[in-house]
Design a protein around this motif. Structure first.
Motif, short mmCIF file in Angstrom:
data_model
loop_
_atom_site.label_atom_id
_atom_site.label_comp_id
_atom_site.label_asym_id
_atom_site.label_seq_id
_atom_site.Cartn_x
_atom_site.Cartn_y
_atom_site.Cartn_z
N THR A 130 0.85 -1.20 0.00
CA THR A 130 0.00 0.00 0.00
C THR A 130 0.88 1.24 0.00
O THR A 130 2.08 1.18 0.31
CB THR A 130 -0.91 0.04 1.23
OG1 THR A 130 -0.11 0.25 2.40
CG2 THR A 130 -1.75 -1.23 1.36
N ALA A 131 0.27 2.37 -0.32
CA ALA A 131 1.01 3.63 -0.29
C ALA A 131 1.55 3.92 1.11
O ALA A 131 2.69 4.36 1.27
CB ALA A 131 0.12 4.78 -0.77
N ALA A 132 0.74 3.66 2.12
CA ALA A 132 1.18 3.88 3.50
C ALA A 132 2.37 2.99 3.85
O ALA A 132 3.33 3.45 4.50
CB ALA A 132 0.03 3.65 4.47
N GLU A 133 2.31 1.72 3.45
CA GLU A 133 3.43 0.81 3.72
C GLU A 133 4.70 1.29 3.01
O GLU A 133 5.78 1.31 3.62
CB GLU A 133 3.09 -0.61 3.23
CG GLU A 133 2.06 -1.32 4.07
CD GLU A 133 1.60 -2.64 3.45
OE1 GLU A 133 1.30 -3.55 4.24
OE2 GLU A 133 1.52 -2.76 2.21
N GLY A 186 5.42 4.35 2.10
CA GLY A 186 5.88 5.56 2.77
C GLY A 186 6.69 5.25 4.02
O GLY A 186 7.75 5.85 4.25
N ARG A 187 6.19 4.30 4.82
CA ARG A 187 6.92 3.91 6.03
C ARG A 187 8.25 3.23 5.68
O ARG A 187 9.27 3.48 6.34
CB ARG A 187 6.06 2.97 6.88
CG ARG A 187 4.95 3.67 7.64
CD ARG A 187 4.28 2.77 8.67
NE ARG A 187 3.58 1.64 8.07
CZ ARG A 187 2.32 1.65 7.65
NH1 ARG A 187 1.61 2.76 7.77
NH2 ARG A 187 1.77 0.57 7.13
N PRO A 231 4.28 11.69 5.19
CA PRO A 231 4.20 10.23 5.27
C PRO A 231 4.19 9.52 3.92
O PRO A 231 4.48 8.33 3.85
CB PRO A 231 2.89 9.98 6.01
CG PRO A 231 2.08 11.21 5.81
CD PRO A 231 3.07 12.34 5.70
N LEU A 232 3.90 10.22 2.83
CA LEU A 232 3.88 9.59 1.51
C LEU A 232 5.03 10.05 0.62
O LEU A 232 5.05 9.75 -0.57
CB LEU A 232 2.54 9.84 0.82
CG LEU A 232 1.32 9.25 1.51
CD1 LEU A 232 0.04 9.60 0.76
CD2 LEU A 232 1.45 7.74 1.66
#
Length: 156
Positions: free
Chosen positions: A6-9, A11-12, A69-70
């Motif tokens: 995912t985009a969040a994953e 980004g992290r 975050p992204l």
């Protein structure tokens, strides 16, 4: 596989140093290269611009800059949003070759957030449709079943 995150994953992972924006962007560009001849999802791919932006994000992270975050995550932009550095056709030959003199507000916000724009996606001409079958540049195909439409005025 980076292209399944995912985009969040992503980004992290980029912020945490598990991968770089260049690595992630390269993975997505390779996926686009492999699938776009069949899917016709992208009308324009900005390989050089995307990799330059990704390298800039990686350098900023390495320098300790606090980013959103992204930051460094690849994104595609529907071809009805103006982009100063890429053509905008709205899926129409009437606008073929036109590069706007400005970015749409949403595009500027995406850039300010540090996302990496990899290209412009296919769409029904001037978003007049709901199947992405009326693009002047050919229809998009559903990645799960290429005999079906992807749905929506922007099937890319």
């Amino acid at each position: 596989m980076l292209t399944t995150k995912t985009a969040a994953e992503l980004g992290r992972m980029i912020a945490g140093g598990e991968t770089t924006s260049v690595e992630v962007t390269t993975a997505f560009l390779e996926r686009i290269d492999a699938l776009n001849p069949t899917l016709n999802a992208f009308l324009h791919v900005d390989r050089d611009g995307a990799l330059a932006t990704a390298a800039d994000i990686d350098a900023r992270i390495a320098a300790g800059e606090k980013l959103g975050p992204l930051a460094g995550v690849p994104i595609a932009v529907k071809d009805n949003f103006c982009t100063v550095d890429m053509p905008t056709t709205c899926g129409s030959r009437m606008l073929e070759g036109w590069t706007p003199p400005y970015d749409a507000t949403v595009v500027q916000r995406v850039r300010n957030a540090g996302l990496v724009i990899v290209g412009k996606t296919n769409m029904d001409e001037f978003a007049m449709g709901s199947s992405t079958e009326t693009s002047a540049f050919g229809p998009s195909r559903n990645p799960w079943d290429t005999d079906r439409i992807p749905g929506g005025s922007g099937g890319g």
